[in-house]
Scaffold this active site. Structure first.
Site, mmCIF file in Angstrom:
data_model
loop_
_atom_site.group_PDB
_atom_site.id
_atom_site.type_symbol
_atom_site.label_atom_id
_atom_site.label_comp_id
_atom_site.label_asym_id
_atom_site.label_seq_id
_atom_site.Cartn_x
_atom_site.Cartn_y
_atom_site.Cartn_z
ATOM 1 N N GLY A 157 -3.400 -17.354 -37.789
ATOM 2 C CA GLY A 157 -3.576 -15.930 -38.084
ATOM 3 C C GLY A 157 -5.003 -15.538 -38.433
ATOM 4 C CG ASN B 45 -8.039 -13.706 -33.560
ATOM 5 O OD1 ASN B 45 -9.112 -13.165 -33.336
ATOM 6 N ND2 ASN B 45 -7.762 -14.959 -33.200
ATOM 7 C CG LEU C 10 6.390 -10.451 -25.861
ATOM 8 C CD1 LEU C 10 5.370 -9.339 -26.072
ATOM 9 C CD2 LEU C 10 7.392 -10.477 -27.010
ATOM 10 C CG HIS D 93 -6.148 -15.963 -22.709
ATOM 11 N ND1 HIS D 93 -5.066 -16.779 -22.971
ATOM 12 C CD2 HIS D 93 -6.933 -16.639 -21.841
ATOM 13 C CE1 HIS D 93 -5.188 -17.894 -22.265
ATOM 14 N NE2 HIS D 93 -6.305 -17.833 -21.577
ATOM 15 N N GLY E 247 4.039 -11.524 -16.628
ATOM 16 C CA GLY E 247 3.524 -12.852 -16.303
ATOM 17 C C GLY E 247 2.836 -13.511 -17.499
ATOM 18 C CG HIS F 95 -11.133 -19.650 -32.728
ATOM 19 N ND1 HIS F 95 -10.185 -19.167 -31.857
ATOM 20 C CD2 HIS F 95 -10.858 -20.955 -32.867
ATOM 21 C CE1 HIS F 95 -9.384 -20.142 -31.486
ATOM 22 N NE2 HIS F 95 -9.770 -21.252 -32.077
ATOM 23 C CD GLU G 30 -9.807 -15.836 -29.834
ATOM 24 O OE1 GLU G 30 -9.039 -15.903 -28.874
ATOM 25 O OE2 GLU G 30 -9.635 -16.478 -30.882
HETATM 26 C C1 GAR Z 1 -6.486 -17.464 -30.537
HETATM 27 O O1 GAR Z 1 -7.568 -18.242 -30.078
HETATM 28 C C2 GAR Z 1 -5.845 -16.721 -29.390
HETATM 29 O O2 GAR Z 1 -6.759 -16.291 -28.431
HETATM 30 C C3 GAR Z 1 -4.941 -17.797 -28.839
HETATM 31 O O3 GAR Z 1 -4.386 -18.377 -29.981
HETATM 32 C C4 GAR Z 1 -5.359 -18.382 -31.018
HETATM 33 C C5 GAR Z 1 -4.720 -17.901 -32.300
HETATM 34 O O4 GAR Z 1 -5.588 -18.094 -33.386
HETATM 35 N N1 GAR Z 1 -3.946 -17.241 -27.962
HETATM 36 C C6 GAR Z 1 -3.580 -17.816 -26.822
HETATM 37 O O5 GAR Z 1 -4.001 -18.903 -26.446
HETATM 38 C C7 GAR Z 1 -2.564 -17.031 -25.992
HETATM 39 N N2 GAR Z 1 -2.463 -17.551 -24.673
HETATM 40 P P1 GAR Z 1 -5.264 -17.427 -34.806
HETATM 41 O O6 GAR Z 1 -3.789 -17.724 -35.113
HETATM 42 O O7 GAR Z 1 -6.178 -18.130 -35.768
HETATM 43 O O8 GAR Z 1 -5.538 -15.954 -34.691
#
Ligand code: GAR
Length: 213
Positions: A13, A15, A94, A110, A144, A172, A175
């Site tokens: 979590g 993000n 989903l 992503h 998809g 990260h 992100e």
């Molecule tokens: C993030 O890097 C996100 O982009 C990835 O999971 C991580 C979650 O990190 N999502 C995917 O790979 C979806 N295909 P977080 O729980 O620390 O936010």
């Protein structure tokens, strides 16, 4: 006016934390109204609780199938009066029944430049492939895997000496900037979904961000 988010999470979590720290109650009326996980005990749920944000858990094994689980989840989101559903590390697909209830209101983060490296191990896949640039994509969710229309992408170089861990640290960090900015733009009505027969999302990024980075 409030712009209410449901954030779906499966893991740490970080993000979600970026959305809480940068936007929640601070910018453009954005409120994280509800955090939902498929994983009981996920660290992300603790982060929500620390910020006094309601949480709900929908583990697949408690339902007859994915569609039943997604119906229950969609009902909780509708009850919470949510404007946008954000997948922030939500690691399950989903169902169409869920997506039909929130047309152009579900987005996913992503950790690669789609359509390259979809799936669950995008950062390692990019490193092993040997690409020299990778990055982050935020896109609308369709039926998809990581395949919906792209809203925003930002790139970073892959360094010669990168490991999966060092590259992940930089992806990260990116992100944590990109996702709050996209949500800010949504809340301000600056993101226009594709029309019929198109995949092209129009984004008006002409105004500076109000986020205190
Ligand atoms: C993030 O890097 C996100 O982009 C990835 O999971 C991580 C979650 O990190 N999502 C995917 O790979 C979806 N295909 P977080 O729980 O620390 O936010």
């Amino acid at each position: 006016m409030a712009f209410r988010l449901a954030v779906l999470v499966s893991g740490s979590g970080s993000n979600l934390q970026a959305l809480i720290d940068r936007l929640h109650g601070r910018v453009a009326g954005v409120e994280v109204a509800l955090v939902i996980s498929n994983v009981p005990g996920a660290l992300a749920l603790e982060r929500a609780e620390r910020a006094d944000i309601p949480t709900a858990v929908f583990p697949l094994h408690e339902f007859p199938d994915r569609e039943a689980r997604d119906r229950a989840m969609a009902a909780a989101i509708e009850t919470a009066g949510v404007d946008l559903v954000v997948l922030a590390g939500y690691m399950q697909l989903l169902t169409p029944a869920f997506l039909r209830r929130f047309p152009h209101r579900v987005i996913n983060l992503h950790p690669a430049l789609l359509p390259s490296f979809p799936g669950e191990r995008a950062i390692a896949d990019a490193l092993e492939y040997g690409v020299k640039l990778t990055g982050v994509t935020v896109h609308f969710v369709d039926e998809g895997v990581d395949s919906g229309p792209v809203i925003r992408q930002e790139a970073i170089p892959v360094h010669e000496d990168d490991t999966a861990a060092s590259l992940a640290t930089r992806v990260h960090a990116l992100e944590h900037r990109v996702l709050p900015r996209v949500v800010e733009l949504f809340a301000k009505g600056k993101i226009h979904p594709p029309g019929p027969g198109s995949r092209v999302v129009r984004v008006d990024d002409s105004q500076p961000s109000e986020i205190d980075w």
